[in-house]
Design a protein around this motif. Structure first.
Motif, PDB file in Angstrom:
ATOM      1  N   GLN A   1     -10.415   3.162   2.528  1.00  0.00           N
ATOM      2  CA  GLN A   1     -10.176   1.754   2.752  1.00  0.00           C
ATOM      3  C   GLN A   1      -8.813   1.567   3.417  1.00  0.00           C
ATOM      4  OE1 GLN A   1     -10.452   0.724  -1.427  1.00  0.00           O
ATOM      5  NE2 GLN A   1     -12.282  -0.469  -1.038  1.00  0.00           N
ATOM      6  N   HIS A   2      -8.666   0.460   4.117  1.00  0.00           N
ATOM      7  CA  HIS A   2      -7.369   0.081   4.618  1.00  0.00           C
ATOM      8  C   HIS A   2      -6.403   0.028   3.438  1.00  0.00           C
ATOM      9  CE1 HIS A   2      -4.248  -2.626   6.128  1.00  0.00           C
ATOM     10  NE2 HIS A   2      -4.650  -2.328   7.343  1.00  0.00           N
ATOM     11  N   LEU A   3      -5.135   0.420   3.650  1.00  0.00           N
ATOM     12  CA  LEU A   3      -4.177   0.528   2.555  1.00  0.00           C
ATOM     13  C   LEU A   3      -4.019  -0.781   1.803  1.00  0.00           C
ATOM     14  CD1 LEU A   3      -2.150   2.178   0.962  1.00  0.00           C
ATOM     15  CD2 LEU A   3      -0.427   1.665   2.714  1.00  0.00           C
ATOM     16  N   ASP A   4      -3.982  -1.921   2.513  1.00  0.00           N
ATOM     17  CA  ASP A   4      -3.857  -3.208   1.821  1.00  0.00           C
ATOM     18  C   ASP A   4      -4.992  -3.398   0.825  1.00  0.00           C
ATOM     19  OD1 ASP A   4      -1.594  -3.835   3.225  1.00  0.00           O
ATOM     20  OD2 ASP A   4      -2.566  -5.209   4.621  1.00  0.00           O
ATOM     21  N   LEU A   5      -6.199  -3.080   1.259  1.00  0.00           N
ATOM     22  CA  LEU A   5      -7.357  -3.241   0.388  1.00  0.00           C
ATOM     23  C   LEU A   5      -7.285  -2.275  -0.790  1.00  0.00           C
ATOM     24  CD1 LEU A   5     -10.005  -4.638  -0.166  1.00  0.00           C
ATOM     25  CD2 LEU A   5     -11.118  -3.110   1.474  1.00  0.00           C
ATOM     26  N   GLN A   6      -6.821  -1.063  -0.544  1.00  0.00           N
ATOM     27  CA  GLN A   6      -6.647  -0.099  -1.632  1.00  0.00           C
ATOM     28  C   GLN A   6      -5.675  -0.623  -2.683  1.00  0.00           C
ATOM     29  OE1 GLN A   6      -5.353   3.586   0.121  1.00  0.00           O
ATOM     30  NE2 GLN A   6      -7.403   4.272   0.562  1.00  0.00           N
ATOM     31  N   VAL A   7      -4.561  -1.197  -2.220  1.00  0.00           N
ATOM     32  CA  VAL A   7      -3.539  -1.701  -3.144  1.00  0.00           C
ATOM     33  C   VAL A   7      -4.100  -2.809  -4.019  1.00  0.00           C
ATOM     34  CG1 VAL A   7      -1.339  -2.942  -3.297  1.00  0.00           C
ATOM     35  CG2 VAL A   7      -1.586  -1.022  -1.698  1.00  0.00           C
ATOM     36  N   ILE A   8      -4.764  -3.783  -3.400  1.00  0.00           N
ATOM     37  CA  ILE A   8      -5.288  -4.916  -4.167  1.00  0.00           C
ATOM     38  C   ILE A   8      -6.430  -4.474  -5.077  1.00  0.00           C
ATOM     39  CG2 ILE A   8      -6.377  -7.175  -3.995  1.00  0.00           C
ATOM     40  CD1 ILE A   8      -3.358  -7.047  -3.291  1.00  0.00           C
ATOM     41  N   ASP A   9      -7.263  -3.564  -4.602  1.00  0.00           N
ATOM     42  CA  ASP A   9      -8.361  -3.047  -5.424  1.00  0.00           C
ATOM     43  C   ASP A   9      -7.812  -2.344  -6.664  1.00  0.00           C
ATOM     44  OD1 ASP A   9     -11.064  -2.591  -5.995  1.00  0.00           O
ATOM     45  OD2 ASP A   9     -11.005  -0.616  -5.079  1.00  0.00           O
ATOM     46  N   GLN A  10      -6.757  -1.553  -6.477  1.00  0.00           N
ATOM     47  CA  GLN A  10      -6.157  -0.856  -7.616  1.00  0.00           C
ATOM     48  C   GLN A  10      -5.488  -1.843  -8.565  1.00  0.00           C
ATOM     49  OE1 GLN A  10      -6.091   2.736  -8.503  1.00  0.00           O
ATOM     50  NE2 GLN A  10      -5.722   1.449 -10.283  1.00  0.00           N
TER      51      GLN A  10
ATOM     52  N   HIS B   1       1.751   3.768  -9.184  1.00  0.00           N
ATOM     53  CA  HIS B   1       1.838   2.784  -8.113  1.00  0.00           C
ATOM     54  C   HIS B   1       0.975   3.187  -6.928  1.00  0.00           C
ATOM     55  CE1 HIS B   1       4.794   5.832  -6.922  1.00  0.00           C
ATOM     56  NE2 HIS B   1       4.697   5.384  -5.683  1.00  0.00           N
ATOM     57  N   LEU B   2       0.697   2.216  -6.087  1.00  0.00           N
ATOM     58  CA  LEU B   2      -0.038   2.449  -4.850  1.00  0.00           C
ATOM     59  C   LEU B   2       0.548   1.537  -3.791  1.00  0.00           C
ATOM     60  CD1 LEU B   2      -2.396   4.057  -3.628  1.00  0.00           C
ATOM     61  CD2 LEU B   2      -3.878   2.111  -4.149  1.00  0.00           C
ATOM     62  N   GLY B   3       0.629   2.060  -2.560  1.00  0.00           N
ATOM     63  CA  GLY B   3       1.263   1.315  -1.492  1.00  0.00           C
ATOM     64  C   GLY B   3       2.720   1.726  -1.367  1.00  0.00           C
ATOM     65  N   SER B   4       3.418   1.122  -0.409  1.00  0.00           N
ATOM     66  CA  SER B   4       4.823   1.473  -0.206  1.00  0.00           C
ATOM     67  C   SER B   4       5.566   0.327   0.450  1.00  0.00           C
ATOM     68  CB  SER B   4       4.946   2.739   0.651  1.00  0.00           C
ATOM     69  OG  SER B   4       4.476   2.500   1.960  1.00  0.00           O
ATOM     70  N   LEU B   5       6.888   0.367   0.306  1.00  0.00           N
ATOM     71  CA  LEU B   5       7.764  -0.635   0.890  1.00  0.00           C
ATOM     72  C   LEU B   5       8.743  -0.017   1.878  1.00  0.00           C
ATOM     73  CD1 LEU B   5       8.635  -2.504  -2.434  1.00  0.00           C
ATOM     74  CD2 LEU B   5       6.834  -3.098  -0.795  1.00  0.00           C
TER      75      LEU B   5
ATOM     76  N   GLU C   1      -8.968 -13.373 -11.287  1.00  0.00           N
ATOM     77  CA  GLU C   1      -9.660 -14.206 -10.295  1.00  0.00           C
ATOM     78  C   GLU C   1      -8.856 -14.265  -8.998  1.00  0.00           C
ATOM     79  OE1 GLU C   1     -11.350 -18.787  -9.698  1.00  0.00           O
ATOM     80  OE2 GLU C   1     -10.400 -18.194 -11.584  1.00  0.00           O
ATOM     81  N   HIS C   2      -7.531 -14.385  -9.127  1.00  0.00           N
ATOM     82  CA  HIS C   2      -6.667 -14.443  -7.949  1.00  0.00           C
ATOM     83  C   HIS C   2      -6.748 -13.135  -7.158  1.00  0.00           C
ATOM     84  CE1 HIS C   2      -3.208 -16.098  -5.722  1.00  0.00           C
ATOM     85  NE2 HIS C   2      -2.808 -14.839  -5.632  1.00  0.00           N
ATOM     86  N   LEU C   3      -6.653 -12.009  -7.853  1.00  0.00           N
ATOM     87  CA  LEU C   3      -6.740 -10.710  -7.184  1.00  0.00           C
ATOM     88  C   LEU C   3      -8.125 -10.502  -6.568  1.00  0.00           C
ATOM     89  CD1 LEU C   3      -4.853  -8.465  -9.769  1.00  0.00           C
ATOM     90  CD2 LEU C   3      -4.046  -9.116  -7.481  1.00  0.00           C
ATOM     91  N   GLY C   4      -9.159 -11.009  -7.236  1.00  0.00           N
ATOM     92  CA  GLY C   4     -10.501 -10.912  -6.698  1.00  0.00           C
ATOM     93  C   GLY C   4     -10.652 -11.681  -5.392  1.00  0.00           C
ATOM     94  N   THR C   5     -10.009 -12.836  -5.304  1.00  0.00           N
ATOM     95  CA  THR C   5     -10.019 -13.609  -4.057  1.00  0.00           C
ATOM     96  C   THR C   5      -9.282 -12.863  -2.958  1.00  0.00           C
ATOM     97  OG1 THR C   5     -10.119 -15.700  -5.276  1.00  0.00           O
ATOM     98  CG2 THR C   5      -9.386 -15.803  -2.992  1.00  0.00           C
ATOM     99  N   LEU C   6      -8.160 -12.247  -3.318  1.00  0.00           N
ATOM    100  CA  LEU C   6      -7.430 -11.426  -2.347  1.00  0.00           C
ATOM    101  C   LEU C   6      -8.314 -10.306  -1.809  1.00  0.00           C
ATOM    102  CD1 LEU C   6      -3.826 -10.853  -3.799  1.00  0.00           C
ATOM    103  CD2 LEU C   6      -4.399 -11.816  -1.580  1.00  0.00           C
ATOM    104  N   LYS C   7      -8.993  -9.618  -2.702  1.00  0.00           N
ATOM    105  CA  LYS C   7      -9.856  -8.507  -2.303  1.00  0.00           C
ATOM    106  C   LYS C   7     -10.980  -8.986  -1.395  1.00  0.00           C
ATOM    107  CE  LYS C   7     -12.850  -4.845  -4.091  1.00  0.00           C
ATOM    108  NZ  LYS C   7     -13.456  -4.217  -5.289  1.00  0.00           N
ATOM    109  N   ALA C   8     -11.619 -10.092  -1.760  1.00  0.00           N
ATOM    110  CA  ALA C   8     -12.729 -10.610  -0.965  1.00  0.00           C
ATOM    111  C   ALA C   8     -12.270 -10.992   0.437  1.00  0.00           C
ATOM    112  CB  ALA C   8     -13.356 -11.817  -1.664  1.00  0.00           C
ATOM    113  N   THR C   9     -11.071 -11.532   0.552  1.00  0.00           N
ATOM    114  CA  THR C   9     -10.544 -11.902   1.864  1.00  0.00           C
ATOM    115  C   THR C   9     -10.333 -10.666   2.718  1.00  0.00           C
ATOM    116  OG1 THR C   9      -9.432 -13.842   0.923  1.00  0.00           O
ATOM    117  CG2 THR C   9      -8.655 -13.068   3.067  1.00  0.00           C
TER     118      THR C   9
END
Length: 329
Positions: free
Chosen positions: A2-11, A50-54, A115-123
């Motif tokens: 998955q794209h990294l953004d999606l991986q982060v939110i999914d995790q 953690h997942l993702g990076s800054l 619910e908020h994270l689920g909306t992020l993931k769906a987007t």
């Protein structure tokens, strides 16, 4: 993969469902050189997982250490790294010499947060684009519909509210490759490295079984049938790389019916001219639809080898994605 953004939110959503409080870190702004762009995410839980990076690692290590010490209990806070005048993180000097401003949100494991994270993931998975708003003072957050173009992070807000961060959310970048060839393998590898979700479609079961690029989804199916059944979102690039017109032409006929931001097909100028006539004559496409096709595909780099051709293709996709015209290169 998955794209990294999606991986982060999914995790983050998985951790929240497991009862973990999640700290979601977002790069708000960069000054000077910086390894991550505004909007980059990192999700962390108390034990340091953690997942993702800054950044290149120094910011992440400092944040995890301070989190273990019990810091960041406020609903939201902004930290500035790399600024020697900032008392919070003056000891952190970024290798690139830049400065990062990071929004840190504490997300307790509640139904509302899930619910908020689920909306992020769906987007990120392709539903309607949204704007995410976070009040830094209270930590409250909400979504609004968004169909505009612009920077991924807006801070202060467009209304001049200094305590509100607004973030554009769009689907994770996706590349659909029609047909398996030597170029397909190199292209899939480049795209995965660039953070694209990559899907390869080919009706040849033997070729699909032999296709071995880590993190890539392979479908034993005609690409045209896959596109007809699944469609795509507007952050998708579709490329036909089989050299077989029975695969490539059919894929292009379906691709032009989608909102994909890039559609291209491999072939010489002569082959491309013949394909254009064929798609109009036999495929029933309009001249306007055919004009959407990048053919010959890729930047004119003088590419000869499969890897060089794949490089030219991905460079052209990135060019179009960032809105750059050829004369700007």
């Amino acid at each position: 993969m998955q794209h990294l953004d999606l991986q982060v939110i999914d995790q983050a959503l998985t951790w929240s469902r497991e009862g973990e409080t999640v700290w979601l870190c977002t790069v708000l702004a960069t000054f000077g050189s910086s390894p991550r762009a505004p909007g980059a995410w990192m999700a962390v839980i108390r034990d340091g997982s953690h997942l993702g990076s800054l950044s290149g690692g120094c910011v992440e290590d400092d944040f995890i250490k301070r989190l273990a010490e019990g810091q960041f209990e406020n609903p939201a806070v902004v930290i500035r790294y790399g600024d020697t005048d900032n008392t919070q993180a003056r000891h952190i000097t970024l290798p690139c010499g830049g400065i990062l401003e990071v929004l840190v949100e504490r997300l307790p494991a509640t139904p509302e947060i899930r619910e908020h994270l689920g909306t992020l993931k769906a987007t990120l998975e392709g539903q309607r684009p949204l704007m995410r708003h976070v009040d830094i003072h209270t930590g409250s957050r909400y979504f609004t519909d968004d169909a505009t173009l612009g920077p991924r992070v807006i801070w202060p807000s467009e209304e001049g509210a200094p305590d509100r961060v607004s973030m554009r959310l769009t689907p994770a970048r996706r590349l659909i490759i029609a047909g398996i060839s030597a170029v397909s393998s190199a292209c899939a590898s480049f795209a995965a490295t660039l953070g694209f979700e990559v899907i390869v479609c080919d009706p040849d079961e033997t070729a699909c079984q032999a296709f071995d690029v880590p993190g890539v989804t392979v479908k034993t199916q005609l690409p045209s049938l896959y596109l007809a059944a699944n469609g795509c979102h507007d952050a998708t690039a579709i490329v036909a790389l089989s050299h077989d017109p029975r695969i490539d032409d059919l894929a292009m006929m379906e691709a032009v019916r989608t909102p994909a931001f890039y559609i291209g097909v491999m072939g010489s100028r002569r082959t491309s001219a013949e394909r254009m006539k064929r798609l109009i004559r036999s495929g029933g496409l309009t001249e306007e639809q055919v004009e959407r096709l990048h053919m010959p595909i890729g930047l004119a780099l003088g590419s000869k080898t499969p890897a060089e051709i794949a490089l030219s293709i991905m460079a052209d996709i990135v060019r179009v994605q960032h809105g750059k015209t050829l004369h700007e290169l």
